[in-house]
Design an enzyme around this catalytic site. Sequence first.
Site, PDB file in Angstrom:
ATOM      1  N   ALA A  34      10.565   2.093  -0.697  1.00 20.94           N
ATOM      2  CA  ALA A  34      10.475   3.156  -2.009  1.00 20.94           C
ATOM      3  C   ALA A  34      11.413   3.921  -1.769  1.00 20.94           C
ATOM      4  CB  ALA A  34       9.080   3.922  -2.025  1.00 20.94           C
ATOM      5  N   GLY A  75       6.189   0.649   6.013  1.00 17.80           N
ATOM      6  CA  GLY A  75       7.173  -0.205   5.366  1.00 17.80           C
ATOM      7  C   GLY A  75       7.024   0.119   3.851  1.00 17.80           C
ATOM      8  N   CYS A  76       6.231   0.542   3.222  1.00 14.56           N
ATOM      9  CA  CYS A  76       6.366   0.625   1.882  1.00 14.56           C
ATOM     10  C   CYS A  76       6.910   1.982   1.340  1.00 14.56           C
ATOM     11  CB  CYS A  76       4.517   0.775   1.323  1.00 14.56           C
ATOM     12  SG  CYS A  76       3.989  -0.842   1.396  1.00 14.56           S
ATOM     13  N   THR A  77       6.896   2.944   2.270  1.00 12.76           N
ATOM     14  CA  THR A  77       7.527   4.131   2.069  1.00 12.76           C
ATOM     15  C   THR A  77       9.164   3.794   2.268  1.00 12.76           C
ATOM     16  OG1 THR A  77       5.785   5.404   2.786  1.00 12.76           O
ATOM     17  CG2 THR A  77       7.688   6.532   3.165  1.00 12.76           C
ATOM     18  N   LYS A  79       0.850  -1.373  -0.106  1.00 20.17           N
ATOM     19  CA  LYS A  79       0.057  -0.118   0.164  1.00 20.17           C
ATOM     20  C   LYS A  79       0.887   1.203  -0.010  1.00 20.17           C
ATOM     21  CE  LYS A  79      -4.346   1.750   2.008  1.00 20.17           C
ATOM     22  NZ  LYS A  79      -4.653   2.139   0.746  1.00 20.17           N
TER      23      LYS A  79
END
EC number: 1.11.1.24
Length: 151
Positions: free
Chosen positions: A49, A44-46, A39
Amino acid sequence: MELKEGSKAPDFTGVDQNGNTISLHDFKGKKVVLYFYPKDDTPGCTAQACNLRDNHTALQQQGYAVIGISVDSVKSHKKFEEKYSLPFPLVADEDKKIVEAYGVWGEKKFMGKTHMGTHRTTFLVNEEGNISRIITKPDTKNQAQQVLEEN
């Protein structure tokens, strides 16, 4: 069909955060870091990325193109890209065709509840379009280093 290292990477076509059509076959002759994440704009995704962003030049110097894919919308991807100045395409897979083709959509457990979602997975695709490595437990803070260790 379960993908394995050495398998042909399933081709896909999707739209990125800028409205561009992105297909895996457009990258033939290049190595690709194809990373699936749950998401936009979550911790974690940030971290993942931003690690790929911070090491984007080093990845490019090793011949890699980076493509992120999640089931978020184009609009969500655009906000995520702008907030963190992400220099690579984020493909919207709202119909879940790409995550299903790569076998990363499935049951997940979070705080004792089960739901369907994207399993964070990174596929390294070689110049011939074959999967050279599957990272099933990407280190979100060191994702680029995991990729660069392959060379």
